[in-house]
Every structure is written in C-alpha cells, then in structure tokens.
Scaffold this active site. Sequence first.
Site, PDB file in Angstrom:
ATOM      1  N   ASN A   1       0.850  -1.187   0.000  1.00 32.43           N
ATOM      2  CA  ASN A   1       0.000   0.000   0.000  1.00 32.43           C
ATOM      3  C   ASN A   1       0.886   1.238   0.000  1.00 32.43           C
ATOM      4  OD1 ASN A   1      -1.587   2.244   1.002  1.00 32.43           O
ATOM      5  ND2 ASN A   1      -3.163   0.757   1.539  1.00 32.43           N
TER       6      ASN A   1
ATOM      7  N   HIS B   1       0.905   6.048   2.188  1.00 29.26           N
ATOM      8  CA  HIS B   1       1.691   6.898   3.076  1.00 29.26           C
ATOM      9  C   HIS B   1       2.829   7.611   2.351  1.00 29.26           C
ATOM     10  CE1 HIS B   1      -0.504   6.096   6.695  1.00 29.26           C
ATOM     11  NE2 HIS B   1      -0.518   4.809   6.385  1.00 29.26           N
TER      12      HIS B   1
ATOM     13  N   ARG C   1       4.120  18.680   2.375  1.00 28.89           N
ATOM     14  CA  ARG C   1       4.774  19.888   1.871  1.00 28.89           C
ATOM     15  C   ARG C   1       4.243  20.337   0.513  1.00 28.89           C
ATOM     16  NH1 ARG C   1       9.986  21.101   4.116  1.00 28.89           N
ATOM     17  NH2 ARG C   1      10.228  22.546   2.358  1.00 28.89           N
TER      18      ARG C   1
ATOM     19  N   HIS D   1      -5.737   3.611  -1.621  1.00 30.60           N
ATOM     20  CA  HIS D   1      -7.067   3.958  -1.120  1.00 30.60           C
ATOM     21  C   HIS D   1      -7.356   5.395  -1.529  1.00 30.60           C
ATOM     22  CE1 HIS D   1      -9.973   4.038   2.618  1.00 30.60           C
ATOM     23  NE2 HIS D   1     -10.521   4.549   1.520  1.00 30.60           N
TER      24      HIS D   1
ATOM     25  N   ARG E   1      -9.594   8.161  -1.012  1.00 29.91           N
ATOM     26  CA  ARG E   1     -10.621   8.571  -0.060  1.00 29.91           C
ATOM     27  C   ARG E   1     -11.456   9.733  -0.593  1.00 29.91           C
ATOM     28  NH1 ARG E   1     -10.635   7.456   5.459  1.00 29.91           N
ATOM     29  NH2 ARG E   1      -9.177   5.820   6.101  1.00 29.91           N
TER      30      ARG E   1
ATOM     31  N   ARG F   1      -7.207  12.747   1.219  1.00 33.78           N
ATOM     32  CA  ARG F   1      -6.196  13.141   2.211  1.00 33.78           C
ATOM     33  C   ARG F   1      -4.796  12.653   1.875  1.00 33.78           C
ATOM     34  NH1 ARG F   1      -8.047   9.848   7.532  1.00 33.78           N
ATOM     35  NH2 ARG F   1      -9.992  10.910   6.986  1.00 33.78           N
TER      36      ARG F   1
ATOM     37  N   GLU G   1      -8.719   0.346  -3.129  1.00 29.64           N
ATOM     38  CA  GLU G   1      -9.535   0.391  -1.913  1.00 29.64           C
ATOM     39  C   GLU G   1     -10.396   1.639  -1.937  1.00 29.64           C
ATOM     40  OE1 GLU G   1      -7.239   0.281   1.643  1.00 29.64           O
ATOM     41  OE2 GLU G   1      -6.779  -1.843   1.463  1.00 29.64           O
TER      42      GLU G   1
ATOM     43  N   THR H   1      -8.370   3.269   8.501  1.00 24.75           N
ATOM     44  CA  THR H   1      -9.532   2.380   8.581  1.00 24.75           C
ATOM     45  C   THR H   1      -9.516   1.639   9.908  1.00 24.75           C
ATOM     46  OG1 THR H   1      -9.454   2.120   6.191  1.00 24.75           O
ATOM     47  CG2 THR H   1     -10.773   0.532   7.417  1.00 24.75           C
TER      48      THR H   1
ATOM     49  N   GLU I   1     -10.968  -9.594   2.435  1.00 23.85           N
ATOM     50  CA  GLU I   1      -9.715  -9.199   3.082  1.00 23.85           C
ATOM     51  C   GLU I   1      -9.978  -9.147   4.576  1.00 23.85           C
ATOM     52  OE1 GLU I   1      -6.506  -5.548   3.484  1.00 23.85           O
ATOM     53  OE2 GLU I   1      -7.578  -5.787   1.584  1.00 23.85           O
TER      54      GLU I   1
ATOM     55  N   HIS J   1      -3.802  -4.864   7.340  1.00 28.91           N
ATOM     56  CA  HIS J   1      -3.937  -3.793   8.321  1.00 28.91           C
ATOM     57  C   HIS J   1      -3.111  -4.088   9.566  1.00 28.91           C
ATOM     58  CE1 HIS J   1      -5.880   0.047   9.177  1.00 28.91           C
ATOM     59  NE2 HIS J   1      -5.828  -0.306  10.443  1.00 28.91           N
TER      60      HIS J   1
ATOM     61  N   HIS K   1       1.869   0.890   5.956  1.00 29.70           N
ATOM     62  CA  HIS K   1       2.514   1.773   6.922  1.00 29.70           C
ATOM     63  C   HIS K   1       3.795   1.181   7.490  1.00 29.70           C
ATOM     64  CE1 HIS K   1       3.001   3.734  10.918  1.00 29.70           C
ATOM     65  NE2 HIS K   1       2.728   4.814  10.203  1.00 29.70           N
TER      66      HIS K   1
END
Length: 242
Positions: free
Chosen positions: A7, A10, A18, A43, A45, A49, A70, A101, A152, A191, A215
């Site tokens: 994923n 991040h 920035r 993902h 959203r 974000r 996602e 999530t 999942e 996750h 992450h």
Amino acid sequence: MIKLLVNVDHVATLRNARSEGYPDPVEAARICEANGAAGIVFHLREDRRHIKDDDAWGLHKAVQGLLDFEMGATDEMLGICCRMKPHLCTLVPEKREEITTEGGLNMPLIMEDYRTRVLPKLAEAGVPVSLFVEPSVRDMELCAELGVPVVELHTGTYANASEADRPRELRRLREAAERAHSLGIQVNAGHGLGFSNIRPFLEEVPHLAEISIGHALMADALMRGLPTSVSEMVALINEYNA
C-alpha cells in the site's frame, strides 16, 4: 502461494505534507514491484487526504502486477472504479474523522445496499470485488450470501493486541479463513501487519492468497530503504510458500 501487495498511501501522505510533488507514490510503486511485490494497493478517499485522482490513474498506468483499488462505496468512487477497471476493488468502511480504517465492514448493515446498488455496478463493469471484513465466521457466511469472490480479513485487532490476547485473535483469523475457504472465497488479509508480527500470523492462518502491507513497510523503509524493506518482506513471506 502468498503474494505481497504494498500500500503506497503513506508515500502520498508524506508528499502532501509539503505539497512539493515528492515523494511520488507512482515511483514508489515501481520500486516495490522491482523488488518483488506482486502488486500495489491504494485507497482513494472521499477527502483525498493522501492519494489524489492523478495518483490513482498514474498507478493504473504504471503498475505491472495486481492493482487493488480500496474505496468506500460512494457513487463517486464506484464511477471512478468502473472506469478504471482495476484487478480488484476492495470495499472498506470510511469515516472522515478516522486516521486510518478502524475495522471491517458492518456486514448486517450493508447487505441490502451492497446487494442492490454497489455490487451490481461493479459486476456490470467487470470489476472483481473484495470486502474488508472482521475475522468472523458469520461475516464470511454473509459475504458468501452476497456472492463476493474475495475477502480481506482485518488484521488490525491482532496487530494491536497484547501478548496475552494475540492467541485469541489468531484463532479468530484462522477460523474465519477456514470458513471463507470452505465457501470458495479467496482469503486476503491486511492492516497493521509488519516485521514485528507477521511470522505468527503466517504460521497460524491458512489459505492466504494476498497480504497488504503499507505503513509498517514505509516506516521501515524510511530507515533502511524501500528496496531493502520490500525485498526482505517478500523473502520472509516466501518462507511460508515452500
């Protein structure tokens, strides 16, 4: 054979801090695939974000392996996904105020809406669907009622559990995976997984097809480099493919 999907959300989070155009999640995806990842997860959203629309389409063009989109089941996201036609659409619960999530879909609550509005649109576009769900035998049975081909399993509760509680969470994951497999459903998971907790998970939970990690890999890569982090995770997972 268990596959690692990375994923890259991040990477976009860091870029957006920035707004200077880097690091690029599309380039990160290329590095991940070059170092053994079987595919990429992102993902998109509602509030954009982290991943932006341009990122999503850039990933769609660049990713050579599996692309897992996602999303929350809004009409906007359904429209984007049906146009993009990724390899997999993973439907997740989404709340504006959450940091990440927080759990699986509330299956009893979403059944009618998914049956009548969500799944028919994706089926018409030819997009395979996965539902992000709690490791519950009953939820596996509800997924089977909807006819979804993939689940999942939410591993966040396991990942955050105390040492005393982890055996219980592993048991829940194992039982859910066994039930899903018995119903003909592909078992994915994700996750909170990372180098610190993945070995017991791989040892205890059967029938795994794809594992999504984001992450933890990006945090590790900050210190050691993305090629190292991804290639070492692939090697670790491959120990359980022997």
